[in-house]
Design a protein around this motif. Structure first.
Motif, short mmCIF file in Angstrom:
data_model
loop_
_atom_site.label_atom_id
_atom_site.label_comp_id
_atom_site.label_asym_id
_atom_site.label_seq_id
_atom_site.Cartn_x
_atom_site.Cartn_y
_atom_site.Cartn_z
N LEU A 148 31.38 38.97 35.08
CA LEU A 148 32.48 38.41 35.86
C LEU A 148 33.81 39.08 35.50
CD1 LEU A 148 31.61 34.59 35.79
CD2 LEU A 148 31.49 36.13 37.76
N LEU A 149 34.01 39.27 34.20
CA LEU A 149 35.24 39.93 33.77
C LEU A 149 35.27 41.39 34.18
CD1 LEU A 149 37.90 39.58 32.35
CD2 LEU A 149 36.76 39.96 30.15
N ALA A 150 34.11 42.05 34.12
CA ALA A 150 34.02 43.44 34.57
C ALA A 150 34.33 43.54 36.07
CB ALA A 150 32.64 44.00 34.28
N ALA A 151 33.87 42.55 36.84
CA ALA A 151 34.16 42.54 38.28
C ALA A 151 35.66 42.37 38.52
CB ALA A 151 33.38 41.41 38.95
N ALA A 152 36.29 41.48 37.74
CA ALA A 152 37.74 41.29 37.86
C ALA A 152 38.48 42.57 37.51
CB ALA A 152 38.19 40.15 36.96
N LEU A 153 38.02 43.26 36.48
CA LEU A 153 38.62 44.54 36.10
C LEU A 153 38.46 45.58 37.22
CD1 LEU A 153 37.69 45.05 32.34
CD2 LEU A 153 39.90 45.61 33.36
N GLY A 154 37.26 45.63 37.77
CA GLY A 154 37.00 46.59 38.84
C GLY A 154 37.87 46.33 40.06
#
Length: 204
Positions: free
Chosen positions: A167-173
Motif C-alpha cells: 500500500l505504501l509502495a503504491a502511494a509512493l508510485g
C-alpha cells in the motif's frame, strides 16, 4: 438552526484536504537543501498525525517546531538516502551495459522500491515515536540512535507486513507519477504521502 451533517462532513473533509496540501508544501520548502528532506517528511507525518486526531496547535507553527526538533538527528539519515539514490543511478548505468540487463534492471527497480518504502516507514516511525525534542548538540547525539532503531524496525515491519508495504509502495508510485506528469505537484505530493505513511503504520 442545525447544520446538516452531510454539510459538516464535507467541510471537515475539505479542511483535512487543505491541511494535507499545506503540509506537503511545507515539506517541500523544508527539503530545499535536499539533505533535510527526511526531517521535513518526519515533521509532515507528525503534524498530519496530530491533525487527524484533532490535537495540537496550528499546522504552520507546529510543523516548523517539529522540523527543528528532528533536523539535526535526521541529517545523517538524509545523507544516507542521498548516497543510496546516487548509487542506484550509477548501478542503472552499469546494468544497462551488461548482457543480463533485461533481468537485472527490473530487480534493481524492485530493490529501489523496497528501499524507498523502508525510508518512508523510518520517517513515519520517528514521527510517531519518542524522538527527542530538546535542542543543542546533545539532542543531535541522542537522536541518532532513534533513527537507527527506526530504520531497523522499518525494515523488519516491511518484511513482516507485505500488505502495508505494498500500500505504501503504491502511494509512493502515485506520488512519483503525479510529480512526473505535472511537475508543479511535486510541491504538495509529500502531504498525501505522509498521510499514507501514518495511516498504513497503524500505531494509533
Amino acid at each position: 438552526m442545525r447544520t446538516p451533517k452531510r454539510s459538516t462532513e464535507w467541510r471537515t473533509g475539505l479542511g483535512d484536504f487543505s491541511d494535507c496540501l499545506l503540509a506537503g508544501l511545507l515539506v517541500a520548502l523544508a527539503s530545499v537543501p535536499v539533505v533535510t528532506a527526511a526531517p521535513a517528511f518526519v515533521a509532515g507525518c507528525r503534524v498530519l498525525d496530530r491533525t487527524r486526531r484533532d490535537v495540537g496547535g496550528p499546522l504552520w507553527t507546529t510543523f516548523w517546531a517539529d522540523f527543528r526538533s528532528v533536523a539535526r538527528g535526521g541529517l545523517g539519515f538524509g545523507l544516507g538516502c542521498l548516497a543510496a539514490v546516487l548509487l542506484f543511478a550509477v548501478d542503472l548505468e552499469v546494468v544497462a551495459s551488461t548482457p543480463g540487463a533485461g533481468v537485472l534492471r527490473p530487480a534493481l527497480w524492485l530493490l529501489a522500491a523496497a528501499g524507498a518504502v523502508v525510508a518512508v516507514r523510518t520517517c513515519e516511525l520517528v514521527a510517531t515515536g519518542a524522538a527527542p525534542t530538546s535542542g543543542g548538540a546533545g539532542a543531535a547525539r541522542a537522536a541518532a540512535p532513534v533513527w537507527r532503531r527506526a530504520f531497523v524496525t522499518a525494515a523488519r515491519e516491511t518484511a513482516a507486513g507485505p500488505k502495508n508495504a505494498v500500500l505504501l509502495a503504491a502511494a509512493l508510485g502515485i506520488a512519483v507519477l503525479l510529480a512526473w506528469m505535472l511537475p508543479i505537484l511535486a510541491l504538495v505530493v509529500a502531504g498525501p504521502l505522509a498521510l499514507a505513511a501514518v495511516a498504513t503504520g497503524g500505531r494509533r
